[in-house]
Design a protein around this motif. Sequence first.
Motif, short mmCIF file in Angstrom:
data_model
loop_
_atom_site.label_atom_id
_atom_site.label_comp_id
_atom_site.label_asym_id
_atom_site.label_seq_id
_atom_site.Cartn_x
_atom_site.Cartn_y
_atom_site.Cartn_z
N SER A 91 0.84 -1.20 0.00
CA SER A 91 0.00 0.00 0.00
C SER A 91 0.87 1.25 0.00
N ARG A 92 0.27 2.34 -0.46
CA ARG A 92 0.97 3.62 -0.50
C ARG A 92 0.58 4.43 0.74
N GLY A 173 3.94 9.26 -8.12
CA GLY A 173 3.02 8.72 -9.12
C GLY A 173 3.33 7.31 -9.56
N SER A 175 3.18 3.51 -9.95
CA SER A 175 2.06 2.61 -9.65
C SER A 175 2.28 1.20 -10.18
N ASN A 176 3.08 1.04 -11.22
CA ASN A 176 3.31 -0.28 -11.81
C ASN A 176 4.60 -0.85 -11.21
N SER A 196 0.49 -3.59 -8.13
CA SER A 196 -0.05 -2.45 -8.87
C SER A 196 -0.83 -1.57 -7.90
N LEU A 197 -0.50 -0.27 -7.87
CA LEU A 197 -1.10 0.66 -6.93
C LEU A 197 -1.86 1.75 -7.67
N PRO A 198 -2.79 2.45 -6.98
CA PRO A 198 -3.41 3.63 -7.58
C PRO A 198 -2.36 4.71 -7.83
N GLY A 199 -2.77 5.81 -8.47
CA GLY A 199 -1.85 6.89 -8.83
C GLY A 199 -1.39 7.70 -7.63
N THR A 201 -0.81 10.27 -4.54
CA THR A 201 -1.62 10.53 -3.35
C THR A 201 -1.34 11.94 -2.86
#
Length: 212
Positions: A91-92, A173, A175-176, A196-199, A201
């Motif tokens: 997680s970010r 940014g 995410s991959n 893989s994460l969202p863009g 934050t």
Amino acid sequence: MATAQPIGWSPLPPMSGRLRRVLVATTFATGTLFATVLGDTRGPDSMRDVASAQVPDRAIATPAMALPPATATLGELRAVNGLEIIVRAASRAGSYGYTYAAEGRSLLVIEAEIRNPGDAPRPISGSWFSVIDLDARASWPAILPVAIGLLPDGRLGPDERASGRVVFEIPGGASNLLVRFDPGAFDPAAAYWLASLPGATASPSPAASPMP
């Protein structure tokens, strides 16, 4: 009395203006013909044209890095160098404990578990994890935040296991991502998990409390 002349030499008759123009035109045409036959170029100007044609007018996008063989998904077990490793989650975060990401960056927090299935003690370390940005083809090592709950360094006895979090600082940014476990620079074995994460934050909040 006639004047002696060198053998093989004979004077040219005086050239009229018209004859001179004909000779000049003939010489120029002959030179152009030889240049065409020999594949001559147009000189420095044409070389500059060729050089400029080889330089793109915009940056070419770098393709994303291919996944290594046997890349796992989060939650899958991988065996490396006598150890069994699972990366359960990723997680970010803007902060972890009392450690905050720099401006424009964020923290990646993974939850990992390592087990020793053998009959002899084996060393473990959270620093054996790193994270790779597949799009940017860049990697970052684990950091040591001021916090509790980190994956401990030490030794595992037979059938012992350890779990905890490993933290990385990455571009905001990114995410991959690919989590990598490598037990040592001289050991070719390594394991990978796709994360893989969202863009991007929001900026970290200074009021964030330590994670347990």
